[in-house]
Structure formats: structure tokens, C-alpha cells
Design a protein around this motif. Structure first.
Motif, PDB file in Angstrom:
ATOM      1  N   TRP A  12      12.145  49.803 -55.201  1.00 17.52           N
ATOM      2  CA  TRP A  12      11.496  48.718 -54.482  1.00 17.52           C
ATOM      3  C   TRP A  12      11.325  49.119 -53.025  1.00 17.52           C
ATOM      4  O   TRP A  12      12.002  50.001 -52.529  1.00 17.52           O
ATOM      5  CB  TRP A  12      12.250  47.402 -54.635  1.00 17.52           C
ATOM      6  N   ALA A  13      10.347  48.476 -52.374  1.00 16.34           N
ATOM      7  CA  ALA A  13       9.940  48.896 -51.032  1.00 16.34           C
ATOM      8  C   ALA A  13      10.047  47.754 -50.022  1.00 16.34           C
ATOM      9  O   ALA A  13      10.037  46.580 -50.388  1.00 16.34           O
ATOM     10  CB  ALA A  13       8.500  49.394 -51.065  1.00 16.34           C
ATOM     11  N   THR A  14      10.116  48.145 -48.759  1.00 14.60           N
ATOM     12  CA  THR A  14      10.067  47.166 -47.679  1.00 14.60           C
ATOM     13  C   THR A  14       8.648  46.591 -47.613  1.00 14.60           C
ATOM     14  O   THR A  14       7.691  47.223 -48.050  1.00 14.60           O
ATOM     15  CB  THR A  14      10.415  47.806 -46.325  1.00 14.60           C
ATOM     16  N   GLN A  15       8.541  45.387 -47.069  1.00 17.36           N
ATOM     17  CA  GLN A  15       7.225  44.777 -46.945  1.00 17.36           C
ATOM     18  C   GLN A  15       6.328  45.652 -46.066  1.00 17.36           C
ATOM     19  O   GLN A  15       6.762  46.113 -45.000  1.00 17.36           O
ATOM     20  CB  GLN A  15       7.335  43.379 -46.357  1.00 17.36           C
ATOM     21  N   HIS A  16       5.126  45.889 -46.537  1.00 14.95           N
ATOM     22  CA  HIS A  16       4.133  46.728 -45.856  1.00 14.95           C
ATOM     23  C   HIS A  16       4.641  48.157 -45.620  1.00 14.95           C
ATOM     24  O   HIS A  16       4.154  48.845 -44.736  1.00 14.95           O
ATOM     25  CB  HIS A  16       3.691  46.105 -44.535  1.00 14.95           C
ATOM     26  N   ARG A  17       5.649  48.548 -46.395  1.00  8.68           N
ATOM     27  CA  ARG A  17       6.232  49.898 -46.273  1.00  8.68           C
ATOM     28  C   ARG A  17       6.695  50.207 -44.846  1.00  8.68           C
ATOM     29  O   ARG A  17       6.624  51.341 -44.385  1.00  8.68           O
ATOM     30  CB  ARG A  17       5.252  50.968 -46.754  1.00  8.68           C
ATOM     31  N   GLN A  18       7.177  49.183 -44.152  1.00  9.30           N
ATOM     32  CA  GLN A  18       7.700  49.371 -42.808  1.00  9.30           C
ATOM     33  C   GLN A  18       9.002  50.170 -42.879  1.00  9.30           C
ATOM     34  O   GLN A  18       9.867  49.864 -43.697  1.00  9.30           O
ATOM     35  CB  GLN A  18       7.946  48.025 -42.124  1.00  9.30           C
ATOM     36  N   PRO A  19       9.196  51.166 -42.030  1.00  8.19           N
ATOM     37  CA  PRO A  19      10.407  52.013 -42.072  1.00  8.19           C
ATOM     38  C   PRO A  19      11.601  51.353 -41.362  1.00  8.19           C
ATOM     39  O   PRO A  19      12.091  51.836 -40.355  1.00  8.19           O
ATOM     40  CB  PRO A  19       9.948  53.284 -41.358  1.00  8.19           C
ATOM     41  N   PHE A  20      12.075  50.255 -41.923  1.00  3.53           N
ATOM     42  CA  PHE A  20      13.167  49.493 -41.314  1.00  3.53           C
ATOM     43  C   PHE A  20      14.558  50.035 -41.631  1.00  3.53           C
ATOM     44  O   PHE A  20      15.525  49.703 -40.960  1.00  3.53           O
ATOM     45  CB  PHE A  20      13.125  48.025 -41.760  1.00  3.53           C
ATOM     46  N   LEU A  21      14.678  50.831 -42.683  1.00  8.24           N
ATOM     47  CA  LEU A  21      16.006  51.256 -43.127  1.00  8.24           C
ATOM     48  C   LEU A  21      16.445  52.516 -42.382  1.00  8.24           C
ATOM     49  O   LEU A  21      16.373  53.624 -42.895  1.00  8.24           O
ATOM     50  CB  LEU A  21      16.020  51.467 -44.641  1.00  8.24           C
ATOM     51  N   THR A  22      16.925  52.315 -41.166  1.00  8.15           N
ATOM     52  CA  THR A  22      17.470  53.415 -40.381  1.00  8.15           C
ATOM     53  C   THR A  22      18.733  53.916 -41.070  1.00  8.15           C
ATOM     54  O   THR A  22      19.287  53.217 -41.939  1.00  8.15           O
ATOM     55  CB  THR A  22      17.819  52.932 -38.967  1.00  8.15           C
ATOM     56  N   PRO A  23      19.235  55.104 -40.723  1.00  8.09           N
ATOM     57  CA  PRO A  23      20.462  55.595 -41.374  1.00  8.09           C
ATOM     58  C   PRO A  23      21.628  54.602 -41.301  1.00  8.09           C
ATOM     59  O   PRO A  23      22.348  54.432 -42.284  1.00  8.09           O
ATOM     60  CB  PRO A  23      20.763  56.882 -40.602  1.00  8.09           C
ATOM     61  N   GLN A  24      21.800  53.916 -40.172  1.00  9.19           N
ATOM     62  CA  GLN A  24      22.888  52.939 -40.063  1.00  9.19           C
ATOM     63  C   GLN A  24      22.668  51.759 -41.009  1.00  9.19           C
ATOM     64  O   GLN A  24      23.579  51.349 -41.725  1.00  9.19           O
ATOM     65  CB  GLN A  24      23.007  52.423 -38.630  1.00  9.19           C
ATOM     66  N   LYS A  25      21.459  51.231 -41.037  1.00  4.96           N
ATOM     67  CA  LYS A  25      21.161  50.105 -41.928  1.00  4.96           C
ATOM     68  C   LYS A  25      21.235  50.541 -43.381  1.00  4.96           C
ATOM     69  O   LYS A  25      21.726  49.804 -44.228  1.00  4.96           O
ATOM     70  CB  LYS A  25      19.774  49.533 -41.618  1.00  4.96           C
ATOM     71  N   GLU A  26      20.718  51.741 -43.660  1.00  3.93           N
ATOM     72  CA  GLU A  26      20.726  52.259 -45.024  1.00  3.93           C
ATOM     73  C   GLU A  26      22.151  52.302 -45.580  1.00  3.93           C
ATOM     74  O   GLU A  26      22.395  51.853 -46.698  1.00  3.93           O
ATOM     75  CB  GLU A  26      20.104  53.651 -45.054  1.00  3.93           C
ATOM     76  N   GLU A  27      23.079  52.803 -44.802  1.00  3.10           N
ATOM     77  CA  GLU A  27      24.474  52.882 -45.256  1.00  3.10           C
ATOM     78  C   GLU A  27      25.014  51.499 -45.593  1.00  3.10           C
ATOM     79  O   GLU A  27      25.640  51.307 -46.631  1.00  3.10           O
ATOM     80  CB  GLU A  27      25.332  53.537 -44.172  1.00  3.10           C
ATOM     81  N   MET A  28      24.753  50.530 -44.736  1.00  4.45           N
ATOM     82  CA  MET A  28      25.234  49.165 -44.980  1.00  4.45           C
ATOM     83  C   MET A  28      24.544  48.534 -46.191  1.00  4.45           C
ATOM     84  O   MET A  28      25.191  47.874 -46.999  1.00  4.45           O
ATOM     85  CB  MET A  28      24.997  48.299 -43.738  1.00  4.45           C
TER      86      MET A  28
END
Length: 136
Positions: A12-28
Motif C-alpha cells: 500500500w502507498a501514501t496518498q499521492h505517493r508523497q515520500p512521507f516515510l522518512t527513516p525515523q518514521k519508517e522505523e516507528m
């Protein structure tokens, strides 16, 4: 005695494929998803992704309710990301998700693909059927 093992590759993807999942957010977010899946009848085999999408490989038996699982995962992680950031607009996932069953003979290859998402993207060895899945 009967035995049923099913494997699902879910994307699954973020809305409009926005690159919101930074490494810090990705880990959480990954930790949150793992904690949501752990007490269920699903078993997390792999999770990985890129700043604009996530791949998850799970195993289950006869009790399957992917829509309920994904509603919980996407809803909970959306709230988590929104609480972690001060975005001018709210973080959201795109509607829907892609899910495909994986035969046991393809399981090692799919595990490798999910676990090595960043390398596949860096080297241009992604599979379009999976990478465009969040737009299905």
C-alpha cells in the motif's frame, strides 16, 4: 488433521505517493505494524518499503479477514504519523491496497524481494506489478 497455510504479499502507498516515510518514521511505523499483527492469527514474515509505500509478507491459516487487518494497520499508522509530525496537511494512505497470494515455492523469492526493497529500488530491479500496486 487438516493444515492450511496461506501467504500474502500486501502493498500500500501514501496518498499521492508523497515520500512521507522518512527513516525515523519508517522505523516507528514498521514497529507499530508488527505490534498490530503479532497478537492476531497472522504471522509477520517480512516488512519493508520506501518513503512512499510499504510491502508486507504475512502467513495465515484458515481465519482470513484482510480488509479488517488492513483497516486497522492503515488507520493506526495514519494516526501515528500524524502525531509524529507537524505537516501542513494530514498524512493519509491511498485508498485500498494490493494483496496477492504467494505459493510456498515462491516464498523465498518474495521474502528476498520484500526484505531488500531499498536495494531493488536503488538498482532498478523492482517489479512493476508490486510497485504500482498502491494505485490499484
Amino acid at each position: 488433521m487438516s493444515r492450511l497455510e496461506l501467504y500474502f504479499h500486501i502493498v500500500w502507498a501514501t496518498q499521492h505517493r508523497q515520500p512521507f516515510l522518512t527513516p525515523q518514521k519508517e522505523e516507528m511505523v514498521f514497529r507499530c505494524i508488527f505490534n498490530l499483527v503479532a497478537p492476531t492469527h497472522y504471522k509477520m514474515l517480512a516488512i519493508n518499503g520506501m518513503p512512499d509505500h510499504i510491502h508486507m509478507l504475512i502467513q495465515t491459516g484458515p481465519q482470513i479477514d484482510l480488509p479488517a487487518l488492513m483497516k486497522n494497520v492503515k488507520g493506526t499508522t495514519s494516526a501515528l504519523v500524524n502525531n509524529m509530525t507537524e505537516l501542513t496537511e494530514r498524512f493519509r494512505w491511498q485508498e485500498g491496497y494490493y494483496a496477492a497470494t504467494i505459493t510456498p515455492s515462491h516464498l523465498p523469492e518474495t521474502l528476498e524481494y520484500v526484505r531488500n526493497q531499498k536495494r531493488h529500488h536503488r538498482e532498478g530491479t523492482t517489479r512493476l506489478v508490486f510497485e504500482n500496486a498502491g494505485e490499484a
